[in-house]
Design a protein around this motif. Structure first.
Motif, short mmCIF file in Angstrom:
data_model
loop_
_atom_site.label_atom_id
_atom_site.label_comp_id
_atom_site.label_asym_id
_atom_site.label_seq_id
_atom_site.Cartn_x
_atom_site.Cartn_y
_atom_site.Cartn_z
N GLU A 226 45.91 33.84 9.75
CA GLU A 226 45.18 34.76 10.32
C GLU A 226 43.84 34.14 10.73
O GLU A 226 43.85 33.51 10.02
N SER A 227 43.76 33.57 12.53
CA SER A 227 41.81 33.57 12.72
C SER A 227 41.05 34.24 13.54
O SER A 227 42.70 34.73 14.30
N SER A 260 47.14 27.67 3.85
CA SER A 260 46.81 26.52 3.59
C SER A 260 46.11 25.23 3.91
O SER A 260 46.29 23.79 3.61
N HIS A 261 45.57 25.23 5.30
CA HIS A 261 45.04 23.93 6.06
C HIS A 261 44.50 25.49 6.81
O HIS A 261 44.38 25.84 7.66
N THR A 316 44.73 28.61 11.91
CA THR A 316 45.40 28.41 10.19
C THR A 316 46.31 28.57 9.70
O THR A 316 47.16 29.10 10.49
N SER A 317 46.56 27.71 8.85
CA SER A 317 48.38 27.04 8.06
C SER A 317 48.37 27.95 6.98
O SER A 317 47.79 27.80 5.98
N GLY A 329 48.72 30.84 12.62
CA GLY A 329 48.20 31.72 13.10
C GLY A 329 46.85 30.98 14.13
O GLY A 329 46.10 30.28 13.50
N VAL A 330 47.00 30.84 15.91
CA VAL A 330 46.14 30.71 16.57
C VAL A 330 45.58 31.20 17.40
O VAL A 330 45.65 32.07 17.95
N THR A 331 44.59 30.72 17.95
CA THR A 331 43.34 31.72 18.54
C THR A 331 42.94 30.63 18.91
O THR A 331 41.71 30.01 18.26
#
Length: 339
Positions: A226-227, A260-261, A316-317, A329-331
């Motif tokens: 999640e982002s 993780s990133h 977020t990875s 997950g990308v916003t």
């Protein structure tokens, strides 16, 4: 450490350079959709922002790159009336779905209304190869969607439901969920959650749990990554000086893989050749904000940007060692600069 110290200094300066854009900010009564693609030229009754949510299933640098560990991206974006007041008619949203190097067969997107008590799927639009854009197709003969793509392809769906379909008045949540089954039997899913102020004459029951803008990538076994943007509402007007929105780049509780990133940048273009990472503000192992659902401000010196619309990219990875790849997950959030 240098980035962390710079962040602290910049956020401290932000208090003197620009007022916070929070719940007390002035809201525009109406206006265009900020950052909208040319295809969506709708004249909305309130100011909206085109938010793009993305799910990625791609291997990390030390993970094998093959047809099961790399199924590309799915984008799902829309001009959303985040935190706007709706008191009559329908809530109508045009949703853009993009497949990028994704071998799956896109199925459908669901619109969900959620309140403090329950959630209800109020409409499903299927992704059909031959359906016209800006429609809400039903399923094909198989009972599912049939949209496949080589390279990069897009489809537009139109959702529309009366505000009487919300079970309560007050701060209500709208969720969009897009489903792409992959050839190996796994499923990629992208999710967009935001809130609207509904005034439909029913009893008031505000949504309180995780009531902020957030996007989630989901993949079989890896679950959610999640982002999110915690500063609400989204800025309807221009920002200047140092803008320091609060963001969270974390995992999701309940069995999902840990973050993780985390990566934050302005105006990247990862489809360019060569890839353009944009103006990188943060690029580090682990989450941005404590797990789960932690958050922290990110300082953006808008004086280094040209006036006009820019895009804040939050990614977020969450590495999945069992399946040998990484769920992201990308916003992507548009904002207007005027210095």
């Amino acid at each position: 450490m240098r980035r962390f110290l710079a962040l602290v200094i910049a956020v401290t300066l932000a208090c003197t350079l620009v007022p916070a854009l929070g719940s007390g900010s002035a809201r525009a009564a109406a206006g265009p959709c900020i950052g909208a693609p040319p295809a969506d030229g709708t004249a909305y009754a309130e100011t909206r922002q085109f938010i793009d949510t993305q799910a990625w299933w791609m291997p990390d640098v030390d993970q094998a790159n093959n047809s099961t560990t790399n199924t590309g991206h799915v984008h799902m974006g829309a001009c959303i009336p985040e935190r706007e007041t709706l008191n009559s008619g329908n809530i109508t949203v045009n949703v853009r779905v993009i497949l990028h190097d994704n071998p799956g067969t896109a199925n459908y997107v669901a619109m969900v209304f959620k309140n403090s008590e329950s959630e209800t799927t109020v409409q499903k639009c299927y992704l059909r190869a031959t359906a016209p854009d800006f429609s809400c197709p039903g399923p094909g003969k198989s009972g599912e969607g049939d949209f496949v793509c080589t390279g990069t392809c897009e489809r537009w769906l139109t959702f529309s439901r009366p505000i009487s379909a919300f079970k309560h008045s007050g701060l209500q949540e709208v969720r969009f969920r897009g489903f792409v089954p992959e050839p190996d039997g796994n499923t990629m899913q992208t999710n967009l959650n935001f809130q609207v102020n509904i005034q439909n004459g029913k009893s008031v029951s505000d949504t309180e749990r995780n009531a902020f803008l957030r996007s989630k990538g989901w993949y079989t076994h890896a679950l959610y990554c999640e982002s999110s943007l915690r500063s609400v509402p989204l800025p309807d007007g221009p920002v200047s000086g140092i803008w320091a929105p609060e963001v969270g780049l974390t995992t999701h509780p309940g069995g999902s893989r840990p973050a993780s990133h985390s990566f934050i940048s302005i105006d990247p273009d990862f489809h360019a050749i060569p890839s353009n990472p944009g103006t990188v503000l943060w690029d580090s192992a682990g989450p941005y904000g404590a797990e789960p659902f932690g958050a922290a401000p990110i300082a953006i010196d808008t004086r280094t940007l040209a006036n006009g619309v820019h895009k804040l990219h939050l990614r977020t990875s969450c590495r999945d060692n069992k399946l040998g790849s990484t769920n992201s997950g990308v916003t992507v959030i548009p904002f207007t600069v005027a210095n």
